[in-house]
Structure formats: C-alpha cells, structure tokens
Design a protein around this motif. Structure first.
Motif, PDB file in Angstrom:
ATOM      1  N   VAL A   1      44.685  41.330  53.684  1.00 25.50           N
ATOM      2  CA  VAL A   1      43.805  40.690  52.706  1.00 25.50           C
ATOM      3  C   VAL A   1      43.283  41.695  51.677  1.00 25.50           C
ATOM      4  N   VAL A   2      43.090  41.195  50.469  1.00 23.99           N
ATOM      5  CA  VAL A   2      42.377  41.918  49.414  1.00 23.99           C
ATOM      6  C   VAL A   2      41.361  40.945  48.847  1.00 23.99           C
ATOM      7  N   GLU A   3      40.117  41.384  48.768  1.00 21.18           N
ATOM      8  CA  GLU A   3      39.049  40.569  48.181  1.00 21.18           C
ATOM      9  C   GLU A   3      38.306  41.404  47.154  1.00 21.18           C
ATOM     10  N   LEU A   4      37.986  40.790  46.034  1.00 26.96           N
ATOM     11  CA  LEU A   4      37.147  41.429  45.033  1.00 26.96           C
ATOM     12  C   LEU A   4      35.771  40.775  45.081  1.00 26.96           C
ATOM     13  N   VAL A   5      34.753  41.607  45.234  1.00 31.74           N
ATOM     14  CA  VAL A   5      33.385  41.125  45.351  1.00 31.74           C
ATOM     15  C   VAL A   5      32.579  41.644  44.163  1.00 31.74           C
TER      16      VAL A   5
END
Length: 93
Positions: free
Chosen positions: A52-56
């Motif tokens: 997974v890659v998430e941008l917050v």
C-alpha cells in the motif's frame, strides 16, 4: 491546497520478483519527485499494510494505491498514478 504542504507518504512492505517481503522505496521515487516539484515536503512513514501507498494531508488520506502499480524509479512525469496523486494533493483541503 497551497504550495509547500506537508505530505505524509505511508508505504508498506512488498515482495518484488519473488524476493522476500521488505520495505523498499524505489517505486516511490517518481511520486516523491512530482510532489517535490510542486513545492510540497514529503515525509516517508512505514506502515504494516502490505503493498500500500497512502498520501496523507492534514490528517486525511487523499490518495491510495498499490505500490506495485507505480513505475520503478524515474521522475514520475509519465506515471499516471503519480499524476493522479498530484491532483489529489492539490485538491486536498
């Protein structure tokens, strides 16, 4: 979102070409370059979630994808996921 936003990039471990599952940042280089070009500060943060890659931005997840879908290395300019991530950060509140 104004320029110079703080973007936390959460990424999980993944297996590449049958190798062991590890945290690798090679596939994140293009996305980091695209966001840095817009003046954003990117902080990498490991997560336990595989692939997974998430941008917050401002505590809100604005973009998520599978790390294996990102192009390996490069500047991210031709990667459609990097373009989508860039738009998501620019449209964040």
């Amino acid at each position: 979102m104004p320029k110079n936003a703080l973007v936390v990039m959460r990424y999980g471990p993944y297996s590449a070409i049958g190798l062991s599952v590890e945290y690798r940042t090679f596939r994140l280089e293009g996305m980091q370059a695209v966001l840095a070009e817009d003046g954003h500060k990117v902080i990498l943060e490991k997560t336990e979630d595989w692939n997974v890659v998430e941008l917050v931005v401002n505590g809100e997840v604005v973009f998520q994808c599978n790390i294996k879908d990102l192009e390996f290395g490069g500047d991210g300019k031709l990667d459609p996921l990097c373009k989508e991530a860039r738009r998501a950060v620019l449209n964040a509140y």
